[in-house]
Design a protein around this motif. Structure first.
Motif, mmCIF file in Angstrom:
data_model
loop_
_atom_site.group_PDB
_atom_site.id
_atom_site.type_symbol
_atom_site.label_atom_id
_atom_site.label_comp_id
_atom_site.label_asym_id
_atom_site.label_seq_id
_atom_site.Cartn_x
_atom_site.Cartn_y
_atom_site.Cartn_z
ATOM 1 N N LEU A 58 -33.228 -20.108 -4.791
ATOM 2 C CA LEU A 58 -34.182 -20.923 -5.538
ATOM 3 C C LEU A 58 -34.072 -22.397 -5.157
ATOM 4 C CD1 LEU A 58 -33.912 -19.134 -8.967
ATOM 5 C CD2 LEU A 58 -35.916 -19.172 -7.477
ATOM 6 N N GLY A 59 -32.880 -22.829 -4.800
ATOM 7 C CA GLY A 59 -32.703 -24.193 -4.296
ATOM 8 C C GLY A 59 -33.385 -24.371 -2.951
ATOM 9 N N GLU A 60 -33.236 -23.390 -2.067
ATOM 10 C CA GLU A 60 -33.897 -23.429 -0.758
ATOM 11 C C GLU A 60 -35.412 -23.444 -0.909
ATOM 12 O OE1 GLU A 60 -32.369 -20.026 1.335
ATOM 13 O OE2 GLU A 60 -30.337 -20.841 1.382
ATOM 14 N N ALA A 61 -35.919 -22.743 -1.919
ATOM 15 C CA ALA A 61 -37.367 -22.677 -2.167
ATOM 16 C C ALA A 61 -37.871 -23.901 -2.935
ATOM 17 C CB ALA A 61 -37.705 -21.400 -2.944
ATOM 18 N N ASN A 69 -34.251 -28.148 -9.037
ATOM 19 C CA ASN A 69 -33.843 -29.474 -8.605
ATOM 20 C C ASN A 69 -32.424 -29.714 -9.102
ATOM 21 O OD1 ASN A 69 -33.441 -32.131 -8.031
ATOM 22 N ND2 ASN A 69 -35.292 -32.860 -9.014
ATOM 23 N N PHE A 70 -31.468 -29.574 -8.211
ATOM 24 C CA PHE A 70 -30.072 -29.721 -8.604
ATOM 25 C C PHE A 70 -29.677 -31.177 -8.828
ATOM 26 C CE2 PHE A 70 -30.135 -25.608 -6.428
ATOM 27 C CZ PHE A 70 -29.553 -24.829 -7.413
ATOM 28 N N LYS A 71 -30.516 -32.118 -8.409
ATOM 29 C CA LYS A 71 -30.204 -33.535 -8.608
ATOM 30 C C LYS A 71 -30.221 -33.900 -10.085
ATOM 31 C CE LYS A 71 -31.776 -35.021 -4.127
ATOM 32 N NZ LYS A 71 -32.755 -35.761 -3.349
ATOM 33 N N LYS A 72 -30.963 -33.151 -10.876
ATOM 34 C CA LYS A 72 -31.055 -33.430 -12.305
ATOM 35 C C LYS A 72 -30.074 -32.593 -13.124
ATOM 36 C CE LYS A 72 -35.880 -34.745 -12.099
ATOM 37 N NZ LYS A 72 -37.216 -34.503 -12.640
ATOM 38 N N VAL A 118 -40.053 -18.325 -8.693
ATOM 39 C CA VAL A 118 -40.414 -19.670 -8.237
ATOM 40 C C VAL A 118 -41.586 -20.191 -9.050
ATOM 41 C CG1 VAL A 118 -41.364 -20.986 -6.305
ATOM 42 C CG2 VAL A 118 -39.481 -19.392 -5.912
ATOM 43 N N ALA A 119 -42.607 -19.351 -9.253
ATOM 44 C CA ALA A 119 -43.785 -19.764 -10.033
ATOM 45 C C ALA A 119 -43.398 -20.101 -11.470
ATOM 46 C CB ALA A 119 -44.843 -18.662 -10.004
ATOM 47 N N LEU A 152 -22.973 -23.068 -2.649
ATOM 48 C CA LEU A 152 -23.733 -23.784 -3.676
ATOM 49 C C LEU A 152 -23.119 -25.168 -3.917
ATOM 50 C CD1 LEU A 152 -26.080 -23.197 -5.722
ATOM 51 C CD2 LEU A 152 -24.327 -22.460 -7.311
ATOM 52 N N ILE A 153 -21.817 -25.213 -4.054
ATOM 53 C CA ILE A 153 -21.119 -26.486 -4.265
ATOM 54 C C ILE A 153 -21.259 -27.380 -3.040
ATOM 55 C CG2 ILE A 153 -18.829 -27.538 -4.578
ATOM 56 C CD1 ILE A 153 -18.184 -25.039 -6.353
ATOM 57 N N ARG A 154 -21.044 -26.823 -1.858
ATOM 58 C CA ARG A 154 -21.138 -27.614 -0.623
ATOM 59 C C ARG A 154 -22.540 -28.184 -0.427
ATOM 60 N NH1 ARG A 154 -23.050 -27.539 4.182
ATOM 61 N NH2 ARG A 154 -23.915 -25.451 4.073
ATOM 62 N N THR A 155 -23.556 -27.354 -0.647
ATOM 63 C CA THR A 155 -24.933 -27.751 -0.376
ATOM 64 C C THR A 155 -25.479 -28.736 -1.394
ATOM 65 O OG1 THR A 155 -25.319 -25.593 0.635
ATOM 66 C CG2 THR A 155 -27.264 -26.848 0.017
#
Length: 104
Positions: free
Chosen positions: A50-53, A57-60, A25-26, A90-93
Motif C-alpha cells: 500500500l505504501g508502494e501504491a 502516507n507514512f510521513k503523517k 487502495v480506493a 518497512l522500517i528501512r523504506t
C-alpha cells in the motif's frame, strides 16, 4: 474519540485475504483530504504494498504498533522469515531516515 472527530475517523482492516489490493487502495484514498485519523490493521507485507501504491502516507504516521505476541505455538511475527523481512523493509523504506533525522 472526541465528538468533533466523528465522521472523519476511519478504521481499516486490511489483509490480503479480505479484499483485493485495488479495492483497498480506493478505500484508503477516498476522502483522504478530510481524514483526521486513519487506523489501519494490516500485515507488514500489505503495508509495504500500500505504501508502494501511494495509498498510505507514512510521513503523517504517528504510531506503528507491531503485535509480536507469541501465539499458542510460541511463535511471534518476527519468528517468520517472510514477515521479519517485511518488518525490516518497512522500517528501512519509510522510517529509518525520519528517525535518523529526528523528524518523527
Amino acid at each position: 474519540i472526541n465528538a468533533e472527530y466523528m465522521g472523519f475517523v476511519r478504521l481499516h482492516k486490511i489483509f490480503a485475504k479480505h479484499k483485493k489490493m485495488d479495492l483497498q487502495v480506493a478505500e484508503l484514498t477516498k476522502g483522504a483530504q478530510k481524514l483526521v485519523l486513519n487506523v489501519v490493521v494490516s500485515t507488514p507485507n500489505r503495508l509495504l504494498k500500500l505504501g508502494e501504491a501511494k495509498a498510505l502516507n507514512f510521513k503523517k504516521l504517528k504510531y506503528l504498533i507491531l503485535n509480536c505476541t507469541r501465539n499458542i505455538k510460541k511463535q511471534s511475527l518476527l519468528d517468520f522469515k517472510d514477515t521479519r523481512f517485511d518488518v525490516l523493509e518497512l522500517i528501512r523504506t519509510y522510517f529509518a531516515e525520519p528517525l535518523a533525522s529526528n523528524d518523527m
